[in-house]
Every structure is written in structure tokens, then in C-alpha cells.
Design an enzyme around this catalytic site. Sequence first.
Site, PDB file in Angstrom:
ATOM      1  N   ARG A 150       1.189  -1.546  -0.383  1.00  0.00           N
ATOM      2  CA  ARG A 150      -0.086  -0.336  -0.052  1.00  0.00           C
ATOM      3  C   ARG A 150       1.019   1.447   0.105  1.00  0.00           C
ATOM      4  O   ARG A 150       0.626   2.237  -0.984  1.00  0.00           O
ATOM      5  CB  ARG A 150      -1.454   0.236   1.295  1.00  0.00           C
ATOM      6  CG  ARG A 150      -1.931   1.249   1.492  1.00  0.00           C
ATOM      7  CD  ARG A 150      -2.720   1.389   2.742  1.00  0.00           C
ATOM      8  NE  ARG A 150      -3.766   2.312   3.189  1.00  0.00           N
ATOM      9  CZ  ARG A 150      -4.795   1.812   1.963  1.00  0.00           C
ATOM     10  NH1 ARG A 150      -5.293   0.541   1.917  1.00  0.00           N
ATOM     11  NH2 ARG A 150      -5.791   2.769   1.892  1.00  0.00           N
ATOM     12  N   ARG A 176      -2.651  -9.584   9.930  1.00  0.00           N
ATOM     13  CA  ARG A 176      -1.523  -9.772   8.915  1.00  0.00           C
ATOM     14  C   ARG A 176      -0.034  -8.598   9.580  1.00  0.00           C
ATOM     15  O   ARG A 176       0.365  -8.234  10.319  1.00  0.00           O
ATOM     16  CB  ARG A 176      -2.445  -8.271   8.015  1.00  0.00           C
ATOM     17  CG  ARG A 176      -2.232  -6.975   8.672  1.00  0.00           C
ATOM     18  CD  ARG A 176      -3.180  -5.786   7.388  1.00  0.00           C
ATOM     19  NE  ARG A 176      -3.264  -4.404   8.322  1.00  0.00           N
ATOM     20  CZ  ARG A 176      -3.942  -3.457   8.083  1.00  0.00           C
ATOM     21  NH1 ARG A 176      -4.397  -3.809   6.921  1.00  0.00           N
ATOM     22  NH2 ARG A 176      -3.792  -2.505   8.160  1.00  0.00           N
ATOM     23  N   ALA A 187     -10.309  -0.039  -2.433  1.00  0.00           N
ATOM     24  CA  ALA A 187      -9.761   0.955  -3.043  1.00  0.00           C
ATOM     25  C   ALA A 187     -10.386   1.281  -5.031  1.00  0.00           C
ATOM     26  O   ALA A 187      -9.754   2.260  -4.852  1.00  0.00           O
ATOM     27  CB  ALA A 187      -8.038   0.730  -2.644  1.00  0.00           C
TER      28      ALA A 187
END
Length: 439
Positions: free
Chosen positions: A120, A198, A330
Amino acid sequence: MNGTSSSQSNGVGFGQVAPPDSSGVSIIIVGAGFAGLSCAIESRRKGHSVVVLEKFKELKIISFGNNVGRIFERWGLHDRFWPVCTHMDKLVLHNAEGKVLVEQPLQSPRYGAYSYNGHRGDLHKMLFEHAQSLGIEIRLGQDVSEYWETETEGGVIANGERLSADLVVGADGVRSRARKLVLGYEDKPKSSGYAIFRAWFDCAEQGVDKDPSTKFMCENGDTFHGWIGPDVHFLCSTSGGGRKMSCVITHKDEADIEESWSFPGKMEDCLKIVEGWDPTCTALLSKAPSLVDWKLVYRDPLPTWISKRARLALIGDAAHPFLPTSVQGASQAVEDGVTLAVALQLAGKESVPLAVKTWEKIRYQRVRKAQLTGESNRDMWHKAKSDVKGEEVSMPHPEWLLGFDAEKHAYEVYADAAEEIEERGYELPTLPPVPTIAA
């Protein structure tokens, strides 16, 4: 109609770039995430004047589907994005015991466009720099404390300064302050019943490449494996030619929390989820030097994304948060910004409220349909039986979702949608029926 009725009548058609500040439309965008930056970039291309306000003083694995890949290619970003993205040729999906259920090819390009999957931070930094290179004004360290509107303009109070424009775009994420002005009340999120552990780390630093049980993830370039079990799925991938690893495990979690939030995760809690599973799962997760515990919540679909006078519009997560299993959050945020920029171009400065209402009409049902893929994809894996056939757990890649061109579509449908609003008046959008998701 008061606004322009076709993409040709103002001399600027699909695929063309308007001169800077030529439309006369001024926009304040609150938030420099993917939604805000994408709206700013396309608005600049359409000749609008844009100021972006971002609260962070400095900028700190995300996926963009083919539906937005075609937009990034149009912006000239492919050669910048592609080297930092993951390049897996297939997803190898296992059951909890380690049996391979399916090896699903990951085609790129698909439907005439690439997809972009990468860290990201890397992709966001490149998008931010691209916006700056276009001359877009981005003010960092801006605390937007208030939103307001009149019949002729919208505005904010940022760092104590009163700013106004033809339109304010709230791209300020899941904890949006702009949402309250749109709704007239503070809406409350609900627990999704799930959370995610994560991690993102360097394979060599953590010995992934030296461990016989894990080196398969990095010795042959970028690799993508997944494991599914009752109400759990674990995805592990490498990027940068097998140098970086991403681990994401989604599991049941009934934590009562007011909003999606991240905390430091405990490895013992994470490993407990895969007890009794294929030992490869424990081996991979144990390599992570640290974990993030991300509690997932959801919101009921908002009845509207626009304020009473249509001088404020919500886009991206501020309007419609997505579950990660949709792999579209996104991408839909970028589509929002692109479509809004086109609508404002076609309507013109004197018809900004009509543009905003028409934009919502164009976007609302598509976004909701895309949102529902997050639930269907999650349930497909979490409710699968151990003897499931491979095609029954293959990730869908429907053409209606990934073959879509938001900019082209906006030019095609704007005139009819705007005319309907002018003839019948503005109506709150309606939710679409739950779709059947076809591969």
C-alpha cells in the site's frame, strides 16, 4: 437541461485532457488517500481547480483490479507501478489439511487491462507524487474540524481557516467527519464478526528462504498460496521477486469495537487459529516479526452519499467501506473520483448540484453490488466443506466488475441520468437485489 448534455458539447470528449482550470469548477478534497488523490488527478485532467487537505504532516498490500488498472494506464502510471507490484501467475488454494483444492491462474492483463497488487505504501507514494507532478495543491497537516454548505458553495474549517469551493469531497475514510453533515446524524458501525491478523516483512531477514518448510514461497519468484477452513482463510504471498512476504489470516472475532481499528497482534493468538492445520501455516506465520490485529466492522449502506444542497459528496470508505475479501475497496474509491470528475465536467459550474446528484445515481447500485462480493467471497471459503471441488472455491473474476471503464461509462450515461433527475426530481438511491456472482 441546465448542464451540458453530452461529452462533445463542451469540446472535451472521452480520453481527452482539458486545459488546467478551464472548467471554472473549484473543489476541496478532504483526504489524500487513494480516493482523494484519484479524484484530484481526474479532476485536474477534466480542467477543475483542486485543493487537497490531508491531516497527516507526512505520508507514511493493496490490490487494484483491472477495472482501475485501465485508469492508471490512462494516467501513464503503468511503468511506475508495475516494477513494485507482485507478479504471481496463480493462486494455489489448499484445505486446512494441506490438500491442494485448486490452482487458479491469475491472468493479467484481463479484459484489456492490468491489475496492480503491491504494498500500500509504495503505490500510495507514487500516486501522491503523480498528483504533485500535475500541479495539484496538497496541504498536509490540515485538521478539518467542520463542514458547511449553502445553496451556492460548500466549505470547511481547516486549522481555523474558513475555505470554500463549488464542491467539497469528503474522502476522509471510515471515520469520516463529513458523513455527519450528509446524514444529519452520527451513524454507528456494526461488528462484522471477523478480524484479520496481518504482517509484511523481508523474507531474507526472517529466514524464509533458508527454512525448508517455507523457502518454496520465495525461491521461484513471486508466489501466492492460500488455506481455507471453517470460518477461516489464510493468504500468503511474496512480491519483489520473492523478497517480501505478506501474510493475512481472516478469522471469527466478536470483539465489540466502535470502528475498524488496528492493534499490535499477539503471535500466540494468531497461531491458535491454525492449530491442527497443515504445519506449513504455522511455519509461515511464525516468520513474522510482528503482527497487526485489525478488527473489521461494517456499516449498513448509507441512504445517500450527498448533502442536502449537494455541495458535499462522500467518496471511497467515507461513503461505502468494503470488506477486504471484495478486493475492490480501493478500486471502487478510484472509480468514484473518476466518475465525479466527469460529471462535473459535463454539468459545468452552474450545475454542480445536478452533477453531484447524477454522479450518485450512476455509482450507487454498482458500488453496492461490488460490496456484496466481499460477503460472497468470504462465505465461499469460510463455509466450504473439506471435500469441496476446486472450481467451487475459485475466486470469481466477473466481467461486469473487472471489465468496467468508469470514465467511459460516465460519458455514456451522464446525459440520460441527469435528464431523469431534472424531469422527476432527486430521489434517494435504491439498493440493488443481491446479485449472483458468476466467474
